[in-house]
Scaffold this motif. Structure first.
Motif, PDB file in Angstrom:
ATOM      1  N   UNK A 218       0.751  -1.196  -0.006  1.00  0.00           N
ATOM      2  CA  UNK A 218       0.137   0.029  -0.062  1.00  0.00           C
ATOM      3  C   UNK A 218       0.625   1.368  -0.142  1.00  0.00           C
ATOM      4  N   UNK A 219       1.939   0.876   0.305  1.00  0.00           N
ATOM      5  CA  UNK A 219       3.112   2.244   0.216  1.00  0.00           C
ATOM      6  C   UNK A 219       2.769   3.344  -0.865  1.00  0.00           C
ATOM      7  N   UNK A 220       2.943   2.721  -2.233  1.00  0.00           N
ATOM      8  CA  UNK A 220       2.883   3.651  -3.195  1.00  0.00           C
ATOM      9  C   UNK A 220       1.613   4.620  -3.143  1.00  0.00           C
ATOM     10  N   UNK A 221       0.599   4.229  -2.572  1.00  0.00           N
ATOM     11  CA  UNK A 221      -0.760   4.790  -2.578  1.00  0.00           C
ATOM     12  C   UNK A 221      -0.456   5.991  -1.284  1.00  0.00           C
ATOM     13  N   UNK A 222      -0.063   5.487  -0.221  1.00  0.00           N
ATOM     14  CA  UNK A 222       0.253   6.505   0.869  1.00  0.00           C
ATOM     15  C   UNK A 222       1.126   7.436   0.300  1.00  0.00           C
ATOM     16  N   UNK A 223       2.269   7.089  -0.183  1.00  0.00           N
ATOM     17  CA  UNK A 223       3.256   7.971  -0.776  1.00  0.00           C
ATOM     18  C   UNK A 223       2.813   9.135  -1.539  1.00  0.00           C
ATOM     19  N   UNK A 224       1.739   8.657  -2.477  1.00  0.00           N
ATOM     20  CA  UNK A 224       1.288   9.448  -3.448  1.00  0.00           C
ATOM     21  C   UNK A 224       0.554  10.769  -2.793  1.00  0.00           C
ATOM     22  N   UNK A 225      -0.308  10.328  -1.934  1.00  0.00           N
ATOM     23  CA  UNK A 225      -1.103  10.975  -1.108  1.00  0.00           C
ATOM     24  C   UNK A 225      -0.294  12.088  -0.539  1.00  0.00           C
ATOM     25  N   UNK A 226       0.656  11.685   0.422  1.00  0.00           N
ATOM     26  CA  UNK A 226       1.533  12.583   1.120  1.00  0.00           C
ATOM     27  C   UNK A 226       2.232  13.534   0.067  1.00  0.00           C
ATOM     28  N   UNK A 227       2.668  12.920  -1.020  1.00  0.00           N
ATOM     29  CA  UNK A 227       3.404  13.770  -1.959  1.00  0.00           C
ATOM     30  C   UNK A 227       2.658  14.747  -2.583  1.00  0.00           C
ATOM     31  N   UNK A 228       1.366  14.442  -2.951  1.00  0.00           N
ATOM     32  CA  UNK A 228       0.573  15.542  -3.315  1.00  0.00           C
ATOM     33  C   UNK A 228       0.342  16.707  -2.391  1.00  0.00           C
ATOM     34  N   UNK A 229       0.201  16.242  -0.967  1.00  0.00           N
ATOM     35  CA  UNK A 229       0.239  17.497   0.020  1.00  0.00           C
ATOM     36  C   UNK A 229       1.490  18.341  -0.018  1.00  0.00           C
ATOM     37  N   UNK A 230       2.677  17.718   0.011  1.00  0.00           N
ATOM     38  CA  UNK A 230       3.921  18.346  -0.043  1.00  0.00           C
ATOM     39  C   UNK A 230       4.097  19.174  -1.277  1.00  0.00           C
ATOM     40  N   UNK A 231       3.636  18.451  -2.596  1.00  0.00           N
ATOM     41  CA  UNK A 231       3.825  19.247  -3.675  1.00  0.00           C
ATOM     42  C   UNK A 231       3.183  20.368  -3.839  1.00  0.00           C
ATOM     43  N   UNK A 232       1.850  20.296  -3.362  1.00  0.00           N
ATOM     44  CA  UNK A 232       0.997  21.724  -3.490  1.00  0.00           C
ATOM     45  C   UNK A 232       1.764  22.611  -2.543  1.00  0.00           C
ATOM     46  N   UNK A 233       2.252  22.310  -1.328  1.00  0.00           N
ATOM     47  CA  UNK A 233       2.730  23.359  -0.416  1.00  0.00           C
ATOM     48  C   UNK A 233       4.121  23.962  -1.253  1.00  0.00           C
ATOM     49  N   UNK A 234       5.047  22.961  -2.077  1.00  0.00           N
ATOM     50  CA  UNK A 234       6.002  23.565  -2.385  1.00  0.00           C
ATOM     51  C   UNK A 234       5.848  24.124  -3.920  1.00  0.00           C
ATOM     52  N   UNK A 235       4.694  23.937  -4.408  1.00  0.00           N
ATOM     53  CA  UNK A 235       4.359  24.317  -5.734  1.00  0.00           C
ATOM     54  C   UNK A 235       5.080  23.880  -6.865  1.00  0.00           C
ATOM     55  N   UNK A 236       4.930  22.361  -6.778  1.00  0.00           N
ATOM     56  CA  UNK A 236       5.652  21.531  -8.074  1.00  0.00           C
ATOM     57  C   UNK A 236       4.682  21.855  -9.117  1.00  0.00           C
ATOM     58  N   UNK A 237       5.062  21.852 -10.475  1.00  0.00           N
ATOM     59  CA  UNK A 237       4.296  21.720 -11.408  1.00  0.00           C
ATOM     60  C   UNK A 237       3.496  20.511 -11.588  1.00  0.00           C
ATOM     61  N   UNK A 238       2.391  20.178 -11.724  1.00  0.00           N
ATOM     62  CA  UNK A 238       1.341  21.243 -12.112  1.00  0.00           C
ATOM     63  C   UNK A 238       0.565  21.800 -11.010  1.00  0.00           C
ATOM     64  N   UNK A 239       0.959  21.602  -9.847  1.00  0.00           N
ATOM     65  CA  UNK A 239       0.150  21.937  -8.716  1.00  0.00           C
ATOM     66  C   UNK A 239       0.713  23.460  -7.966  1.00  0.00           C
ATOM     67  N   UNK A 240       1.250  24.385  -8.940  1.00  0.00           N
ATOM     68  CA  UNK A 240       1.761  25.366  -8.612  1.00  0.00           C
ATOM     69  C   UNK A 240       1.075  26.846  -8.868  1.00  0.00           C
ATOM     70  N   UNK A 241      -0.277  26.454  -9.393  1.00  0.00           N
ATOM     71  CA  UNK A 241      -0.873  27.855  -9.821  1.00  0.00           C
ATOM     72  C   UNK A 241      -1.054  28.866  -8.749  1.00  0.00           C
ATOM     73  N   UNK A 242      -1.143  28.396  -7.288  1.00  0.00           N
ATOM     74  CA  UNK A 242      -1.518  29.247  -6.321  1.00  0.00           C
ATOM     75  C   UNK A 242      -0.242  30.246  -6.185  1.00  0.00           C
TER      76      UNK A 242
END
Lengths: 492, 485
Positions: A218-242
Motif C-alpha cells: 500500500x506504500x505507493x498509494x500512501x506516498x502519492x497522497x503525502x507527496x501531493x500534499x507536499x507538492x502543493x505546498x512547495x508548488x511543484x508543477x502542475x500544482x503550482x498555480x496558487x
C-alpha cells in the motif's frame, strides 16, 4: 572562550529551547495583538521582533550540539489514547530548516517595522505573523505526523489572513485560492497520514520507520497522497498555480516568508516522510517525480522571463528553484541529496533578500512594473547591489552560496547517471541568469537616473545587509551548515 | 410501590422534573404578577446549573429504578446517559445565560419552555423502556415546535414551525407504530427484556420485527435530519431565536443520535440485523447533501443549519462503521459538534442582533465592529472546518481513521472530500465577516453585551481546550465505546 561557549550551550538545553521556540511566539501572539490595539502599533512590532529573536538565538546556541552529531529532543505527554506524545526534536535534517525559518522570520518581522508602518491593524498583523512562523517551526520539529499536521495547518490559516487582508490587488480572491489549493493538498496529506495510522497503528515517525523498513504494497498509494500534499505546498508543477498570485500579492515581508521559507516545508515533508520512511515507494515514484521537477524548473523559469511585475518574477523564480531542490532530493545519490537540502538554505536566504529588495524598490519608487522602472542604480545603489547578489546567487554564480548547492545537485545527477535530465537542469540555470539580469537591467541600469527617489531606511536595509553578508560568506567559505546536512544525509 | 434506590434523588432528571413541571409555571405567573420577568430567567439558569453539577458529579455505573409494575416506569442511567446529559445541560446552561441578554419579550414563557425542552431531552436519556422514552420524546418535540415559533408574529417562524411539526410528528408516528409492532411481537417495551428477545434467531427472520426496526430508525432519522428526511431542518433551525437555534442544532438532534446508539447497540446488534450498509449509504448521502447545499446559502443561519445536517452525516457514518474506535469518534463528535455549533449560532445571534440582518452580503466587514463575536464565530467555523488544533479535528480524525481501519476506504475518502467542502464554506463566512468592505448595516453595529459574550468565550475556550488537550475527553469516550454490549 570555547569552554564558556559550551557551558552556555549546556545551559540552553536545560531551558527546553524547542518548546520555548514554539511556546514563546504562540503564547505571546495574542498579547502582541492587544499591544497593537491598546498601545501604539509600532510597539506591537517591536515586541513581536524581540520575541522572534529568541528562537533564532536558540538555533545559534544549539549549533555546537547539532554539529557534534547530537539530537536535541523534548518530550511531554499528550494524548496517550491515540498513542501520541508531544515530542519536539531538532536533528541534523531539521536544523537547516529551523535555522532558515527562525533567521528569516526574525529579519522579515524586523523589516516589517518600517515597510508596514502605514498599514491598518498592525497588532493583528504581527500576531498572525508570529503564529505563521510558529507553524513553520513546529512542522520541522514534530516527531509524529499528527502533530506535524496540526502545525502544517497552523501555517496555513494565519498566512491566508495575512494575504487576504494586507495583500495587494485582488487579495481576497487570491487568498481564497491559496487557502483552497493548499487545504486540498493538506487533506490529501491527512488521508495519507490516516491511512498509515490505520495500517500500522501509529503515527510516530520513529515507530513507523522501524515498521516500514521492509516496505509494503500500500506504500505507493500512501506516498502519492503525502507527496501531493507536499507538492502543493512547495508548488511543484502542475500544482503550482496558487504560488505566483499569493507570493506576488502578499505584503512583502510575508512574501519573504512564503517564498523564502514556507514552501521549503514541502521539501522538508518530502525528505522526511517520503524519503525517510518509504524508500521503496520513493524509488517507484522517481520516474514521475524527476521529469516533473525538470518541467517545474523550465516552466517557472520561462514564466519568470516574460513577467513584468517584479514580485511575480521572483515568485516564478521560486517555482523554478523548487524544481532544483526536488531534483536534488530525487537523484538517489548522497551528494545530490546534500545539494538539494543545501539549496533549501541558499535559495531561502537569497530569495528572502530579493523579496526584501523588491519591497525596498516598491517602498521607494512606488512602482512594481519593471517596464516603468529604471534608472534606480544611482539613488538606490545599496538595493541594487543586494539585488544583484541575490540574483547571482540563485543563478549559481561562483563564489556565491547558490553556486555550491547547485553544483552538488548537478554532480549528484551525474553520479546517479541520469545524464539527460541533469543536462536539462543545467541548461535551466541559463534561464535563471537571464531573468535576473533582465530584471536588474530594467530596474536599475536602463533609462535616466532618477535623483528624486531615496534609498530605503536603515531598518529595511539592515536585514538585507545581513542576508547579503551571509550569502557572500557562505560562498567563500564552506558553509558551516554543510557538515550538518552531510550527517543528515548519512542517516537517511 | 416505588423502590427508593440510593442515589435516585441526586439524578438530574428529578431536579428538572421538579424545577420545570412544578415550580416554573408558578414562578411564571408570579413573575407576571410582579412585572419582573427576569426572575424566571435567573431561576432557570440556576436549575440548569444545579442539574449540570449533579450530572457531572454523578457516580459512575448503571442505575435502574422502577416506580411501579405498570409498563413505562423505568428510569435507567448509565455512563452514556450522563455523558449526553452533561452535554445537553452544559449547552442548555450557556444558552440560558446568553438568553438573559438576548430575549427581551415574554422571557418568562421562554425560560419555562426551555426548561421543558431540556427536561424532555434529559428524560429520553434516562428512560429505561420505550414508553418512558416516547413520553419524554414528545415533551421535547412539542416544546421545540413552540420555541421555533416563539416569534409568532413573523410568518417565517410560524411556517417553519408548522413544517417542523408535520415532519416531526410523522416521524414520531412512525416510531410509535414501530413500538406497537415490537410490543405485539415481544409483549414488552423494556430495554433489558427486549434485548434478550431480539437477540434470538427466531426474531431475526421475523418480517414485522424488521419493519419495526425500519420504522423506528426512520422516525429517529427525521429527528436527526438524516437524508431524505432533512427538509424541515434548514427552515426550522434558522427561524428560531438564536439561543434556541443553538439548542436545536447543537443538542436536540443529538437526542436522536443517542436513541440510535441505544437502539443499535442494545437492541439490534449489527452482526444479526445487518443495518450497517444501509445506514452508511444514508450517512454519506446526508453529509454530501448538507455540505453541498451549505455552499449555496446566503443566509448565515441557514448555512449553519445545512452544516448541522452534514455533521449528522459524519456521526451516522461512524455509527455505521460500528467499531469501538468509530463509536468513540461518534461520541466525541457529538460533544464537539454541540460545542462548535452552539458557539456558531450564539455568535451569529450576536451579529444578527447588532446588524439586523442574516444576509451574508450585508454582514460583510462586521468583524471590525464586533471583533469578539466575529472572532469566536471564526473559532467555531474553523473547528467545524476540521482545522487541527481545534476540537472537531480530533473526532473527525478518529472517524476517518476508524473508516480506514475497518477497510472502508471509499466512505472514508468521501468524508475527507466533505471535510474539504466544509472548510470552504466556513472559510467563506469568515472571509465575509472580516475581510470584505463594510456595508451600511454592518458599519453601525456594536459589540454585544457581556452577558451574551461570556457563553461565547466559554465555548470558544472549550473548542481550543479539547483541540489541544483531547486526552481526558478521548479517555471518556473510549471508555463509553468499549462497554460490552
Amino acid at each position: 572562550m570555547v569552554g564558556r561557549w559550551l557551558e552556555v550551550n549546556m545551559e540552553i538545553q536545560t531551558l527546553s529551547p524547542l518548546i520555548l521556540s514554539i511556546a514563546l511566539p504562540l503564547g505571546f501572539s495574542p498579547i502582541v495583538a492587544l499591544f497593537g490595539r491598546l498601545l501604539h502599533p509600532r510597539s506591537a512590532g517591536v515586541f513581536a521582533t524581540s520575541i522572534l529573536f529568541f528562537p533564532m538565538l536558540f538555533g545559534f546556541l544549539l549549533y555546537p550540539a547539532i554539529n557534534s552529531g547530537a539530537v536535541v529532543e523534548e518530550r511531554l505527554s499528550w494524548i496517550p489514547e491515540l498513542g501520541l506524545t508531544f515530542t519536539l526534536r531538532l536533528d541534523q535534517l531539521s536544523y537547516p530548516f529551523y535555522l532558515l525559518i527562525t533567521l528569516v522570520g526574525f529579519l522579515s518581522t524586523f523589516y516589517s517595522l518600517r515597510y508596514m508602518e502605514h498599514e491598518k491593524g498592525l497588532g493583528s498583523y504581527y500576531s498572525l505573523t508570529m503564529m505563521f512562523i510558529t507553524g513553520m517551526i513546529g512542522v520541522v520539529l514534530s516527531t509524529n505526523l499528527f502533530l506535524f499536521y496540526i502545525f502544517w495547518e497552523l501555517m496555513l490559516i494565519p498566512s491566508y489572513f495575512l494575504i487576504a487582508y494586507w495583500g495587494t490587488g485582488n487579495a481576497r480572491i487570491i487568498g481564497f485560492k491559496y487557502f483552497a489549493m493548499t487545504h486540498v493538498g493538506a487533506i490529501s496529506l491527512l488521508a495519507g497520514i490516516v491511512w498509515l495510522n490505520s495500517l500500522y497503528g501509529s503515527v510516530e515517525l520513529d515507530v513507523l520507520r522501524l515498521i516500514l523498513e521492509g516496505g509494503s504494497p500500500a506504500m505507493l498509494g500512501i506516498a502519492t497522497l503525502i507527496f501531493i500534499g507536499a507538492a502543493v505546498k512547495m508548488a511543484l508543477f502542475p500544482l503550482h498555480t496558487w504560488l505566483p498570485d499569493a507570493h506576488a500579492e502578499a505584503p512583502t515581508p510575508i512574501s519573504v516568508l512564503l517564498s523564502g521559507v514556507m514552501i521549503k516545508t514541502g521539501v522538508y515533508a518530502y525528505a522526511r516522510i517520503i524519503g525517510g520512511l518509504m524508500p521503496a515507494a520513493f524509488q517507484q515514484a522517481l520516474p514521475v517525480v524527476l521529469p516533473l521537477s525538470v518541467v517545474t524548473v523550465f516552466w517557472g523559469g520561462m514564466m519568470a522571463l516574460v513577467q513584468t511585475d517584479i514580485k511575480r518574477i521572483l515568485a516564478y523564480s521560486s517555482i523554478s528553484q523548487i524544481g532544483y531542490m526536488v531534483f536534488g532530493l530525487s537523484v538517489q545519490s548522497s551528494i545530490g541529496l546534500t545539494g538539494g537540502l543545501l539549496h533549501v538554505v541558499t535559495h531561502g536566504l537569497a530569495k528572502s533578500l530579493l523579496f526584501m529588495a523588491a519591497g525596498s524598490i516598491m517602498h521607494s519608487a512606488g512602482e512594481r512594473d519593471i517596464t516603468k522602472l529604471g534608472g534606480l542604480m544611482r539613488p538606490m545603489w545599496f538595493t541594487a547591489s543586494v539585488f544583484l547578489i541575490g540574483g547571482l546567487s540563485i543563478a549559481g554564480t561562483p563564489p556565491l552560496a547558490g553556486f555550491f548547492s547547485e553544483w552538488m545537485i548537478f554532480a549528484g545527477g551525474f553520479q546517479a547517471n541520469i545524464m539527460s535530465y541533469t543536462i536539462l537542469a543545467i541548461l535551466g540555470t541559463a534561464l535563471t541568469l537571464g531573468y535576473y539580469l533582465k530584471a536588474f537591467m530594467y530596474i536599475f541600469t536602463r533609462g535616466e537616473p532618477r535623483a528624486a527617489i531615496k534609498e530605503s531606511p536603515i531598518s529595511m536595509a539592515a536585514p538585507m545587509a545581513i542576508l547579503a553578508v551571509v550569502i557572500i560568506l557562505a560562498g567563500i567559505t564552506t558553509p558551516p551548515i554543510t557538515g550538518i546536512i552531510n550527517m543528515a544525509v548519512a542517516k537517511q | 410501590m416505588a423502590e427508593l434506590v440510593p442515589g435516585i434523588m441526586s439524578i438530574p432528571i428529578l431536579t428538572l422534573l421538579l424545577g420545570a413541571v412544578l415550580v416554573s409555571p408558578i414562578l411564571m405567573i408570579l413573575a407576571r404578577f410582579l412585572k419582573a420577568p427576569k426572575i424566571v430567567g435567573v431561576y432557570a439558569t440556576l436549575v440548569l446549573a444545579y442539574a449540570l453539577w449533579q450530572s457531572l458529579t454523578a457516580r459512575p455505573g448503571t442505575l435502574t429504578a422502577r416506580f411501579s409494575q405498570a409498563p413505562g416506569s423505568i428510569i435507567m442511567a448509565d455512563d452514556l446517559t450522563y455523558y449526553f446529559t452533561s452535554i445537553i445541560l452544559g449547552i442548555g446552561l450557556l444558552s440560558a445565560v446568553y438568553s438573559l441578554g438576548y430575549i427581551k419579550n415574554r422571557s418568562a414563557e421562554f425560560y419555562t419552555l426551555l426548561l421543558v425542552m431540556v427536561l424532555g431531552m434529559v428524560g429520553v436519556f434516562f428512560s429505561g423502556d420505550f414508553v418512558t422514552f416516547f413520553i419524554f420524546w414528545e415533551i421535547m418535540s412539542i416544546s421545540s415546535y413552540l420555541l421555533v415559533a416563539f416569534n409568532y408574529r413573523e410568518w417565517e417562524s410560524v411556517e417553519a414551525s408548522l413544517k417542523y411539526l408535520i415532519m416531526s410528528s410523522t416521524g414520531s408516528a412512525a416510531i410509535l407504530f414501530g413500538l406497537s409492532l415490537l410490543y405485539g411481537l415481544s409483549g414488552t417495551l423494556e430495554f433489558g427484556e427486549l434485548s434478550s428477545v431480539l437477540a434470538s434467531q427466531s426474531a431475526r427472520f421475523e418480517l414485522w420485527n424488521i419493519a419495526a426496526l425500519v420504522l423506528i430508525i426512520g422516525g429517529l432519522g427525521v429527528n436527526i435530519a438524516m437524508s431524505p428526511f432533512h427538509y424541515w431542518l434548514p427552515d426550522a433551525h434558522p427561524a428560531a431565536p438564536s439561543p434556541i437555534s443553538a439548542m436545536l442544532s447543537g443538542v436536540v438532534i443529538k437526542t436522536g443520535v443517542f436513541a440510535m446508539i441505544r437502539v443499535f447497540t442494545l437492541l439490534y446488534p449489527a452482526e444479526m440485523y445487518g443495518w450497517s450498509a444501509g445506514l452508511m449509504a444514508l450517512a454519506l448521502l446526508t453529509m454530501t447533501i448538507g455540505n453541498v447545499m451549505a455552499v449555496f446559502q446566503s443566509d448565515i443561519k441557514r448555512l449553519l443549519a445545512f452544516s448541522s445536517i452534514a455533521n449528522i452525516g459524519y456521526i451516522a457514518l461512524a455509527l455505521s462503521i460500528n467499531t469501538p474506535l468509530a463509536l468513540a469518534g461518534a461520541l466525541l463528535h457529538v460533544l464537539n459538534h454541540a460545542i462548535a455549533k452552539a458557539l456558531l449560532f450564539l455568535s451569529a445571534g450576536c451579529i444578527i442582533e447588532a446588524s439586523g440582518t442574516r444576509n451574508l452580503d450585508e454582514l460583510s466587514g462586521i468583524g471590525r465592529r464586533m471583533p469578539l463575536s466575529a472572532a469566536t464565530y471564526s473559532i467555531g467555523a474553523f473547528s467545524l472546518a476540521g482545522i487541527p488544533g481545534l476540537n472537531s479535528f480530533v473526532s473527525e480524525y478518529a472517524i476517518i481513521l476508524a473508516a480506514f481501519s475497518a477497510g472502508q476506504f471509499l466512505p472514508g475518502a468521501i468524508m475527507l472530500v466533505n471535510v474539504i467542502i466544509g472548510a470552504m464554506y466556513h472559510l467563506r463566512v469568515v472571509q465575509v465577516l472580516f475581510l470584505k468592505p463594510e456595508t451600511g448595516k454592518s458599519s453601525v453595529s456594536h459589540e454585544a453585551r457581556p452577558v451574551m459574550l461570556a457563553p461565547l468565550l466559554v465555548l470558544a475556550a472549550l473548542c481550543v481546550l479539547i483541540g489541544v488537550y483531547a486526552s481526558p475527553f478521548l479517555s471518556i469516550v473510549f471508555q463509553l465505546a468499549s462497554v460490552p454490549k
